[in-house]
Scaffold this active site. Sequence first.
Site, PDB file in Angstrom:
ATOM      1  N   ALA A   1       0.839  -1.197   0.000  1.00 47.31           N
ATOM      2  CA  ALA A   1       0.000   0.000   0.000  1.00 47.31           C
ATOM      3  C   ALA A   1       0.873   1.246   0.000  1.00 47.31           C
ATOM      4  O   ALA A   1       1.889   1.306   0.692  1.00 47.31           O
ATOM      5  CB  ALA A   1      -0.917  -0.004   1.215  1.00 47.31           C
ATOM      6  N   LYS A   2       0.478   2.244  -0.787  1.00 50.18           N
ATOM      7  CA  LYS A   2       1.189   3.526  -0.812  1.00 50.18           C
ATOM      8  C   LYS A   2       0.416   4.502   0.070  1.00 50.18           C
ATOM      9  O   LYS A   2      -0.598   5.067  -0.348  1.00 50.18           O
ATOM     10  CB  LYS A   2       1.305   4.043  -2.242  1.00 50.18           C
ATOM     11  CG  LYS A   2       2.341   5.148  -2.415  1.00 50.18           C
ATOM     12  CD  LYS A   2       2.532   5.482  -3.881  1.00 50.18           C
ATOM     13  CE  LYS A   2       3.744   6.376  -4.081  1.00 50.18           C
ATOM     14  NZ  LYS A   2       3.735   7.615  -3.311  1.00 50.18           N
ATOM     15  N   GLU A   3       0.873   4.633   1.308  1.00 49.17           N
ATOM     16  CA  GLU A   3       0.196   5.536   2.240  1.00 49.17           C
ATOM     17  C   GLU A   3       0.373   6.982   1.776  1.00 49.17           C
ATOM     18  O   GLU A   3       1.326   7.320   1.071  1.00 49.17           O
ATOM     19  CB  GLU A   3       0.757   5.360   3.653  1.00 49.17           C
ATOM     20  CG  GLU A   3       0.553   3.964   4.231  1.00 49.17           C
ATOM     21  CD  GLU A   3      -0.902   3.588   4.465  1.00 49.17           C
ATOM     22  OE1 GLU A   3      -1.746   4.499   4.533  1.00 49.17           O
ATOM     23  OE2 GLU A   3      -1.188   2.374   4.568  1.00 49.17           O
TER      24      GLU A   3
END
Length: 387
Positions: A115-117
């Site tokens: 996931a790309k926060e």
Amino acid sequence: MDSIPTIQLANDHTAIETLLEIQRNDPKKKKLRSKEFVIDDGKMTWRSWTMREQIYKKKNNGLSTQARGLFTTTVGSQHVVAVRGYDKFFNVLEVESTQWPDLMSKTRGPYEVTAKENGCIIFITALSKTKLVVTSKHSLPDPQDDPTAHGGVGYRWMIKHLESVSKTEADLASWIYDKKLTLVAELCDDQFEEHVLAYNEKESGLYLHGINYNTTLLHTLPSATVQQVAEHFGFHRTEFVKLETMEQVRKLSDEIEETGEFQGRPIEGVVIRCKRDEKDFFFKIKNDHYLLFREYREITKALLDVDKDTNQVSVKADVKPRCEYEKSIYYVSWVRERIVDHPEWFQDYKKNKGIIDVRERFERFWQTADLKQLKGDPVCGIAQAKR
């Protein structure tokens, strides 16, 4: 934790000397620039490197490292890496190496999809066995816990995370120092700075998403190991899935494009970690829903004028934003009117506060209102609409 190897780092002196030589021969800073920071009570000097974004896209760019986020220092007469981010990586279809045919034929799995926060990047490394240094991509805070600086807020969150599992700065420092590592985390804290996606109080903090060895050639640890370290030291975990084939990755990309979500939650996008030419290789898949929301933010900042002395809010009359998304055309008209009749919504917008509130107000308008309420022809208010 204990199984993480201490590797023999490459001799980085020549690679760093090459960067210095490029800088000496590049007075207009077309390729790169650097800035020195004095740390450890004046005992050490670290140099932060900033490469021009477009340089990374060139195949033979002359750079001796592709790092984005790099601090170097000297030990004796030798240049060494003090902080090491990832290599610059690109979105699918953005450059030749991230075209689907190239990815299919030249990369090797397994493919770790993380996931790309949605925050700002933070680096954590050890100055000694008892003391840590926390930086943003290109800057060191002074003092280290400066509440107005990204690195300072990152440091404060790091201490909170360590305390949550009954650990100290020295516990983490001693572990990092021996292995010569940089921890890479995302600072997500809407009380400090809003981005595009919202994080509530429980979700705020540092999301650990990478651990790199301090060397010019990217050498990064697996995501499963990163999660173990996050849990051990109290950081938020970054979720990931492991896929075996690029066909599975492409299917996931289609799902993200359709839903705007990864594992049931809205995200900025995902980062895929794999091998290319037997080296660590990253690329990303952006969420189009997120890109639209980011365009709203940039449009608002372009149109907004806030007087520094009086804090009075007004519209820059001569600005016509460029819109990539058709929906943004209507947002331009809507936000121009709201800046005039609700200036209180925008007083801290350029300080990255109120971004999410304004966007959600527009989304509610979009769902419930008649677009004819907007004054004039929306297309007249923009420079160009590409979609």
